[in-house]
Design a protein around this motif. Structure first.
Motif, PDB file in Angstrom:
ATOM      1  N   LEU A  51      -1.252  21.186  -5.927  1.00 34.91           N
ATOM      2  CA  LEU A  51      -2.433  22.008  -6.204  1.00 34.91           C
ATOM      3  C   LEU A  51      -2.032  23.312  -6.869  1.00 34.91           C
ATOM      4  O   LEU A  51      -1.050  23.931  -6.448  1.00 34.91           O
ATOM      5  CB  LEU A  51      -3.139  22.369  -4.889  1.00 34.91           C
ATOM      6  CG  LEU A  51      -3.972  21.320  -4.188  1.00 34.91           C
ATOM      7  CD1 LEU A  51      -4.515  21.890  -2.889  1.00 34.91           C
ATOM      8  CD2 LEU A  51      -5.116  20.871  -5.071  1.00 34.91           C
ATOM      9  N   ARG A  72       9.414  19.210  -4.834  1.00 31.50           N
ATOM     10  CA  ARG A  72       9.189  17.919  -4.163  1.00 31.50           C
ATOM     11  C   ARG A  72      10.509  17.207  -3.873  1.00 31.50           C
ATOM     12  O   ARG A  72      10.604  16.462  -2.908  1.00 31.50           O
ATOM     13  CB  ARG A  72       8.288  17.017  -5.022  1.00 31.50           C
ATOM     14  CG  ARG A  72       6.836  17.434  -4.996  1.00 31.50           C
ATOM     15  CD  ARG A  72       5.933  16.373  -5.596  1.00 31.50           C
ATOM     16  NE  ARG A  72       6.036  16.274  -7.035  1.00 31.50           N
ATOM     17  CZ  ARG A  72       5.463  17.098  -7.904  1.00 31.50           C
ATOM     18  NH1 ARG A  72       4.739  18.105  -7.462  1.00 31.50           N
ATOM     19  NH2 ARG A  72       5.605  16.935  -9.197  1.00 31.50           N
ATOM     20  N   ARG A  81      -1.869   9.208   7.233  1.00 27.40           N
ATOM     21  CA  ARG A  81      -2.081   7.753   7.145  1.00 27.40           C
ATOM     22  C   ARG A  81      -0.950   7.149   6.339  1.00 27.40           C
ATOM     23  O   ARG A  81      -0.708   7.576   5.207  1.00 27.40           O
ATOM     24  CB  ARG A  81      -3.394   7.454   6.412  1.00 27.40           C
ATOM     25  CG  ARG A  81      -4.617   7.552   7.293  1.00 27.40           C
ATOM     26  CD  ARG A  81      -5.798   6.872   6.657  1.00 27.40           C
ATOM     27  NE  ARG A  81      -6.085   7.340   5.294  1.00 27.40           N
ATOM     28  CZ  ARG A  81      -6.906   6.732   4.470  1.00 27.40           C
ATOM     29  NH1 ARG A  81      -7.510   5.623   4.820  1.00 27.40           N
ATOM     30  NH2 ARG A  81      -7.135   7.214   3.266  1.00 27.40           N
ATOM     31  N   PRO A  83       0.833   4.923   3.684  1.00 30.37           N
ATOM     32  CA  PRO A  83       0.229   4.369   2.472  1.00 30.37           C
ATOM     33  C   PRO A  83       0.095   2.853   2.555  1.00 30.37           C
ATOM     34  O   PRO A  83       0.942   2.192   3.147  1.00 30.37           O
ATOM     35  CB  PRO A  83       1.219   4.762   1.383  1.00 30.37           C
ATOM     36  CG  PRO A  83       2.501   4.980   2.080  1.00 30.37           C
ATOM     37  CD  PRO A  83       2.177   5.448   3.455  1.00 30.37           C
TER      38      PRO A  83
ATOM     39  N   GLU B  86      -8.028   5.769  -3.158  1.00 27.37           N
ATOM     40  CA  GLU B  86      -8.973   5.402  -2.104  1.00 27.37           C
ATOM     41  C   GLU B  86      -8.245   5.099  -0.792  1.00 27.37           C
ATOM     42  O   GLU B  86      -8.721   5.465   0.272  1.00 27.37           O
ATOM     43  CB  GLU B  86      -9.772   4.175  -2.564  1.00 27.37           C
ATOM     44  CG  GLU B  86     -10.992   3.900  -1.716  1.00 27.37           C
ATOM     45  CD  GLU B  86     -11.844   2.785  -2.320  1.00 27.37           C
ATOM     46  OE1 GLU B  86     -11.430   2.156  -3.315  1.00 27.37           O
ATOM     47  OE2 GLU B  86     -12.931   2.553  -1.789  1.00 27.37           O
ATOM     48  N   ASN B  87      -7.100   4.439  -0.873  1.00 29.01           N
ATOM     49  CA  ASN B  87      -6.429   4.103   0.389  1.00 29.01           C
ATOM     50  C   ASN B  87      -5.322   5.095   0.759  1.00 29.01           C
ATOM     51  O   ASN B  87      -4.552   4.828   1.675  1.00 29.01           O
ATOM     52  CB  ASN B  87      -5.923   2.647   0.374  1.00 29.01           C
ATOM     53  CG  ASN B  87      -4.913   2.405  -0.720  1.00 29.01           C
ATOM     54  OD1 ASN B  87      -4.169   3.303  -1.085  1.00 29.01           O
ATOM     55  ND2 ASN B  87      -4.868   1.197  -1.254  1.00 29.01           N
ATOM     56  N   GLY B  88      -5.280   6.207   0.088  1.00 29.59           N
ATOM     57  CA  GLY B  88      -4.383   7.291   0.506  1.00 29.59           C
ATOM     58  C   GLY B  88      -2.961   7.176  -0.018  1.00 29.59           C
ATOM     59  O   GLY B  88      -2.116   8.009   0.297  1.00 29.59           O
ATOM     60  N   THR B  89      -2.685   6.162  -0.811  1.00 34.39           N
ATOM     61  CA  THR B  89      -1.308   5.974  -1.288  1.00 34.39           C
ATOM     62  C   THR B  89      -0.941   6.958  -2.390  1.00 34.39           C
ATOM     63  O   THR B  89       0.215   7.362  -2.504  1.00 34.39           O
ATOM     64  CB  THR B  89      -1.131   4.536  -1.842  1.00 34.39           C
ATOM     65  OG1 THR B  89      -1.740   3.643  -0.924  1.00 34.39           O
ATOM     66  CG2 THR B  89       0.312   4.178  -2.006  1.00 34.39           C
ATOM     67  N   GLU B  91      -1.594  10.106  -2.825  1.00 33.06           N
ATOM     68  CA  GLU B  91      -1.064  11.395  -2.366  1.00 33.06           C
ATOM     69  C   GLU B  91       0.409  11.246  -1.978  1.00 33.06           C
ATOM     70  O   GLU B  91       1.232  12.108  -2.289  1.00 33.06           O
ATOM     71  CB  GLU B  91      -1.880  11.909  -1.186  1.00 33.06           C
ATOM     72  CG  GLU B  91      -1.349  13.236  -0.672  1.00 33.06           C
ATOM     73  CD  GLU B  91      -2.206  13.828   0.411  1.00 33.06           C
ATOM     74  OE1 GLU B  91      -3.406  14.021   0.162  1.00 33.06           O
ATOM     75  OE2 GLU B  91      -1.676  14.111   1.497  1.00 33.06           O
ATOM     76  N   TYR B  92       0.719  10.133  -1.315  1.00 30.06           N
ATOM     77  CA  TYR B  92       2.105   9.925  -0.909  1.00 30.06           C
ATOM     78  C   TYR B  92       3.005   9.727  -2.133  1.00 30.06           C
ATOM     79  O   TYR B  92       4.122  10.239  -2.175  1.00 30.06           O
ATOM     80  CB  TYR B  92       2.197   8.717   0.026  1.00 30.06           C
ATOM     81  CG  TYR B  92       3.579   8.528   0.601  1.00 30.06           C
ATOM     82  CD1 TYR B  92       4.109   9.460   1.488  1.00 30.06           C
ATOM     83  CD2 TYR B  92       4.373   7.450   0.233  1.00 30.06           C
ATOM     84  CE1 TYR B  92       5.385   9.312   2.004  1.00 30.06           C
ATOM     85  CE2 TYR B  92       5.652   7.291   0.746  1.00 30.06           C
ATOM     86  CZ  TYR B  92       6.158   8.226   1.621  1.00 30.06           C
ATOM     87  OH  TYR B  92       7.429   8.091   2.120  1.00 30.06           O
ATOM     88  N   LEU B  93       2.497   9.012  -3.130  1.00 25.73           N
ATOM     89  CA  LEU B  93       3.274   8.819  -4.355  1.00 25.73           C
ATOM     90  C   LEU B  93       3.545  10.153  -5.038  1.00 25.73           C
ATOM     91  O   LEU B  93       4.659  10.439  -5.474  1.00 25.73           O
ATOM     92  CB  LEU B  93       2.518   7.903  -5.327  1.00 25.73           C
ATOM     93  CG  LEU B  93       2.450   6.422  -4.986  1.00 25.73           C
ATOM     94  CD1 LEU B  93       1.538   5.706  -5.974  1.00 25.73           C
ATOM     95  CD2 LEU B  93       3.832   5.802  -5.019  1.00 25.73           C
ATOM     96  N   LEU B  94       2.485  10.976  -5.123  1.00 27.23           N
ATOM     97  CA  LEU B  94       2.632  12.255  -5.834  1.00 27.23           C
ATOM     98  C   LEU B  94       3.434  13.273  -5.032  1.00 27.23           C
ATOM     99  O   LEU B  94       3.843  14.292  -5.571  1.00 27.23           O
ATOM    100  CB  LEU B  94       1.250  12.818  -6.172  1.00 27.23           C
ATOM    101  CG  LEU B  94       0.485  12.024  -7.234  1.00 27.23           C
ATOM    102  CD1 LEU B  94      -0.965  12.497  -7.315  1.00 27.23           C
ATOM    103  CD2 LEU B  94       1.144  12.149  -8.591  1.00 27.23           C
ATOM    104  N   ALA B  95       3.640  12.991  -3.737  1.00 28.49           N
ATOM    105  CA  ALA B  95       4.472  13.883  -2.923  1.00 28.49           C
ATOM    106  C   ALA B  95       5.958  13.608  -3.146  1.00 28.49           C
ATOM    107  O   ALA B  95       6.814  14.312  -2.626  1.00 28.49           O
ATOM    108  CB  ALA B  95       4.122  13.713  -1.444  1.00 28.49           C
ATOM    109  N   ASP B 275      -8.602  18.536  -6.383  1.00 32.93           N
ATOM    110  CA  ASP B 275      -7.869  18.257  -5.146  1.00 32.93           C
ATOM    111  C   ASP B 275      -6.401  17.929  -5.414  1.00 32.93           C
ATOM    112  O   ASP B 275      -5.641  17.672  -4.493  1.00 32.93           O
ATOM    113  CB  ASP B 275      -8.530  17.114  -4.371  1.00 32.93           C
ATOM    114  CG  ASP B 275      -8.571  15.816  -5.172  1.00 32.93           C
ATOM    115  OD1 ASP B 275      -8.170  15.840  -6.343  1.00 32.93           O
ATOM    116  OD2 ASP B 275      -9.006  14.807  -4.619  1.00 32.93           O
ATOM    117  N   VAL B 277      -5.040  15.427  -6.359  1.00 39.27           N
ATOM    118  CA  VAL B 277      -4.682  14.022  -6.129  1.00 39.27           C
ATOM    119  C   VAL B 277      -5.772  13.120  -6.682  1.00 39.27           C
ATOM    120  O   VAL B 277      -5.526  12.177  -7.339  1.00 39.27           O
ATOM    121  CB  VAL B 277      -4.518  13.741  -4.619  1.00 39.27           C
ATOM    122  CG1 VAL B 277      -4.227  12.270  -4.405  1.00 39.27           C
ATOM    123  CG2 VAL B 277      -3.409  14.572  -4.039  1.00 39.27           C
TER     124      VAL B 277
END
Lengths: 313, 277
Positions: A51, A72, A81, A83, B86-89, B91-95, B275, B277
């Motif tokens: 962000l 990162r 959650r 993934p 949609e399933n939250g993956t 954000e984890y990828l971009l982290a 956001d 993401v």
């Protein structure tokens, strides 16, 4: 290791982080608390460079604003959650260890240290794995690279009791050199994983200190449940009701709940035993963290009080 | 790790995912069956012998492709990023130590490879039948090139819808809307309206190149046979004025722009998501 100065993030007219200042040093274990919407996840997203924000934010000496990618690289991240991943556990490990350039063998070793065998579970589809197992895999991936910073965004929120306990045990194996920031709504997580607590309120730091100091300040206290026999029940109730150190007394059958400050528990138990009251069972119930943040926790507090047949002094 | 290696990892993951899903083989089979049927039926029933007969049969295949290939490309591309979000993956990828651009391009490339593979498998049968019956292989290859370009246009559009949508269903709805606008309304409705109200020829020509589906149709028909009277008044006028080579190249150039511009625009737009993401 993580340093924020005047960190501000707005969504339209809403200010989520409002000039946040905080410092977390190398190897510190910190819990980031706050009601929903206090800015915990936004802080994590800023630290991950996902962000844009105003103010200064450094992670492991890297300016996040100018080099999010490098920041990162220094961060291991475990989300609330796990993934969804189409494929087997082996595929998942291969893909994410590839992205982080970690040899798969190191992840395999890290997983086995957390009690997970890639040989045993590697060919299972990821969707068949339990949430607890998957969170432990993500933890193994996050720390396999010896990252200086680990961000855990409510990692146990969707786990059952046993999986949560396993995850917290796994967390204890994270190297001491790693700075850990954990956000959680569970007191047992915070007690198990953090030495220092930061509370966010309206996008600012509202508390910085130890957990017990926070509980004391907020008036939230643990409850010691003592189960005794019927003949000694009246004596026990009289004893604790007359004790000034006791904040509240709860009754539930032959169990008596004594709400008091953590530092008083041992003394009160000594007094109970000194009166010859038999203790058949003993259990300490931590207060909910929701109670520390009035707007989100009031309902939960009042409902638990009603259920236990509370006798407030 | 280099940018190329990160993109390659996303590409391979997307291809593996596509090969595991049912749509890949289904699309290849439908395109194969439809293509062979049209080529065989078209060439058997024609009164025109030789090259012209098969050119008409291949023109039938191209019209089938106009309806089918956009959907074949839009559906997986629309799902690619929106499903992960949609399933939250996502954000984890971009982290991870990757950039939005690397994820975006990797996903686009992965879906592109999978769609082109399915398309190639499907086209292989009708191409073989055509060559076996005497159609020059250069012609078959030229049509293949236009088919690939058309599919990539819709992969680009679908990936952009996916990157900007919060859910897979919304991205798919945008994709189907885009198909309706460009294929049904754009190709038939707008041209009919232009002709009905007597729009100038330059405007009709510009629209034909602006709409990727029309650009594909004009390009393929020009390559097949400009004198086949399948080009329509706009295409025929353009070919007479500029020559078949320029029109075929112009169509291909228009399709290339339709591939690149959505990628650049989409890449810019996702970096501005509030956001992150």
């Amino acid at each position: 290791m993580i340093s924020a100065r005047g960190l501000t993030r707005r969504f339209g007219s809403q200010t989520i982080l409002d000039g946040l200042d905080l410092e977390v040093g190398p190897g510190e274990r910190v819990a980031l608390l706050g009601r929903n919407g206090a800015g915990k996840t936004t802080f994590f997203r800023c630290a991950l460079g996902l962000l844009p924000f105003s103010g200064d934010l450094e992670v492991a000496g890297v300016d996040v604003r100018t080099d999010g990618l490098e920041a990162r690289s220094a961060i291991g991240y475990v989300p609330q959650r796990p993934p969804h991943f189409d494929g087997t556990l082996e595929d998942l490990v291969r893909f994410f260890s590839g992205l982080r350039e970690i040899p798969s063998a190191r992840v395999r070793l890290g997983m086995s240290e957390l009690g997970l065998s890639l040989d045993e579970h590697g060919r299972k589809a990821v969707r068949e794995l339990s949430g607890g197992m998957l969170q432990k895999v993500l933890l193994a991936l996050a720390v396999a690279e010896a990252v200086p910073v680990l961000l855990l965004d409510e990692p146990t929120a969707n786990l059952d009791g046993e999986a949560r306990a396993e995850f917290l045990r796994a967390l204890k194996r994270v190297p001491d050199s790693c700075t850990v920031i954990l956000s959680s709504h569970r007191l047992e997580d915070v007690r198990a994983a953090a030495d220092r607590v930061l509370v966010l309120e309206n996008g600012r730091l509202a508390f910085d200190g130890e957990l017990d100091a926070l509980l004391e300040r907020s008036g939230s206290s643990p409850t010691v449940w003592i189960c005794t026999d019927r003949t000694a029940l009246a004596n026990l109730v009289r004893l604790v009701e007359d004790d000034r150190r006791v904040i509240r007394v709860h009754r539930n059958g032959v169990s008596v709940g004594i709400e008091t400050l953590p530092g008083n528990i041992a003394d009160i138990l000594t007094d109970v035993r000194g009166e010859g009251i038999p203790v058949d069972d003993l259990r300490v119930e931590e207060p909910g963290l929701g109670g520390l943040f009035p707007s989100s926790g009031a309902a939960a507090e009042s409902s638990s009080g009603a259920a236990s047949g509370e006798a407030t002094r | 790790m280099t940018t190329g290696n990160r993109i390659r990892l996303f590409l391979l993951r997307e291809v593996e995912h596509s090969l595991r899903t049912r749509w890949f083989l289904t699309n290849a089979a439908v395109f194969m069956a439809g293509g062979v049927l049209l080529v065989v039926a078209g060439s058997s029933g024609t009164l025109l012998a030789g090259h012209r007969g098969y050119a008409r049969a291949l023109a039938g295949l191209a019209h089938f492709a106009i309806l089918f290939v956009p959907i074949m490309a839009l559906l997986p591309a629309s799902a690619s990023l929106a499903e992960e979000r949609e399933n939250g993956t996502l954000e984890y990828l971009l982290a991870q130590p990757v950039t939005w651009g690397q994820v975006f391009i990797g996903k686009w490339l992965g879906v592109s490879v999978a769609v082109v593979l399915a398309l190639s498998l499907g086209y292989l049968a009708s191409a073989s039948v055509s060559v076996f019956r005497g159609v020059p292989s250069s012609l078959v290859l030229a049509i293949y090139a236009f088919l690939v370009l058309l599919s990539l246009v819709f992969v680009s559009l679908g990936t952009v819808f996916s990157a900007l949508s919060d859910t897979r269903s919304r991205a798919t709805a945008f994709g189907i809307g885009c198909w309706l606008v460009l294929v049904v309304l754009g190709s038939l409705g707008v041209l009919a309206a232009f002709i009905r109200w007597g729009a100038p020829a330059e405007l009709l020509a510009a629209w034909s190149f602006f709409n990727p589906v029309e650009a594909f149709r004009i390009g393929v028909m020009t390559v097949l046979d400009p004198d086949l009277q399948l080009l329509g008044p706009v295409g025929t006028g353009l070919v007479r004025r500029h020559g078949p080579t320029a029109i075929a190249l112009g169509s291909a150039f228009s399709l290339c722009l339709w591939i690149l511009l959505p990628i650049l625009g989409g890449r810019w737009a996702v970096s501005r998501r509030r956001d992150g993401v």
